[in-house]
Scaffold this active site. Structure first.
Site, PDB file in Angstrom:
ATOM      1  N   HIS A  25       5.776 -88.254  62.720  1.00 12.24           N
ATOM      2  CA  HIS A  25       4.944 -87.079  62.494  1.00 12.24           C
ATOM      3  C   HIS A  25       3.761 -87.094  63.443  1.00 12.24           C
ATOM      4  O   HIS A  25       3.384 -88.130  63.991  1.00 12.24           O
ATOM      5  CB  HIS A  25       4.470 -87.005  61.039  1.00 12.24           C
ATOM      6  CG  HIS A  25       3.464 -88.046  60.667  1.00 12.24           C
ATOM      7  ND1 HIS A  25       2.111 -87.842  60.791  1.00 12.24           N
ATOM      8  CD2 HIS A  25       3.611 -89.294  60.177  1.00 12.24           C
ATOM      9  CE1 HIS A  25       1.474 -88.919  60.379  1.00 12.24           C
ATOM     10  NE2 HIS A  25       2.355 -89.828  60.009  1.00 12.24           N
ATOM     11  N   CYS A  26       3.213 -85.910  63.655  1.00 12.84           N
ATOM     12  CA  CYS A  26       1.960 -85.786  64.415  1.00 12.84           C
ATOM     13  C   CYS A  26       0.933 -85.227  63.443  1.00 12.84           C
ATOM     14  O   CYS A  26       1.088 -85.353  62.237  1.00 12.84           O
ATOM     15  CB  CYS A  26       2.147 -84.902  65.643  1.00 12.84           C
ATOM     16  SG  CYS A  26       2.543 -83.185  65.257  1.00 12.84           S
ATOM     17  N   ALA A  27      -0.095 -84.591  63.932  1.00 13.67           N
ATOM     18  CA  ALA A  27      -1.174 -84.119  63.065  1.00 13.67           C
ATOM     19  C   ALA A  27      -0.725 -83.040  62.083  1.00 13.67           C
ATOM     20  O   ALA A  27      -1.217 -82.969  60.966  1.00 13.67           O
ATOM     21  CB  ALA A  27      -2.325 -83.599  63.910  1.00 13.67           C
TER      22      ALA A  27
END
Length: 193
Positions: A25-27
């Site tokens: 995942h990213c932000a």
């Protein structure tokens, strides 16, 4: 729908645990690498409560969840899949042709160092502005009266003597090493033959 229920539904709609190669995942986005993208029920995923959208890009199915929620959903997906993270290979999946994978790898090396390049440019611009005779004159100073520590910013960014960017190449090298290790240990096989 709580995070656990949302995670269970996402895993089900992307083809189940067997179709998931890795999850990251990213932000704001949950990034899932799958074995068969035809098993993904995109419309059903986008219809889920709290899902803001989704798309398939660079070999990853990316589900937009938003800041904070993505972290909690990611944790639940990892519990469900038993740790299909970047370090655990299920099978090798290759997306895109050789040229596309090379461009992706190149961008993955340089994107993390963009903030360093921007900060260096800003500091050099600020230093150049503050060492102008006209600006120094406002403060009653001359170029000779500038503290030596202030001028060391130039040595850090440019190196010594005629060698430009003396220490700056260390950043792309470190980033390239990080990406190489990532690609060799992940299931998305960006540098596979």
């Amino acid at each position: 729908m709580n995070e656990k229920q949302l995670a269970e539904k996402i895993v089900e709609l992307v083809g189940g645990e067997g179709n998931i190669v890795s999850v990251r995942h990213c932000a704001t986005r949950l990034r899932i690498v799958v074995s068969d993208k035809d098993q993904i029920e995109t419309d059903a995923v986008e219809a889920l409560d709290r899902v803001k959208g989704s798309f398939f890009n660079s070999g990853q199915y990316q589900i937009i969840l938003g800041t904070g929620l993505v972290n909690r959903v990611y944790d639940e997906v990892i519990k469900i899949t038993g740790g299909a993270e970047s370090g655990e290979k299920k099978e090798t999946v290759v997306y895109g042709n050789c040229f596309q994978r090379a461009i992706r790898m190149f961008s993955d090396v340089f994107v993390p160092i963009i903030p360093v390049l921007v900060a260096t440019g800003l500091f050099m611009g600020l230093r150049g502005l503050l060492t102008q005779d006209a600006v120094l004159g406002v403060f009653g100073m001359t170029p000779e009266s500038i503290p030596q520590n202030f001028l060391k910013v130039k040595a850090l960014c440019h190196g010594h003597g005629r060698r430009r960017c003396g220490r700056l190449p260390g950043f792309p090298y470190a980033s390239a090493c990080d990406r190489y290790v990532h690609y060799r240990n992940s299931g998305d096989a960006a540098v596979s033959e």
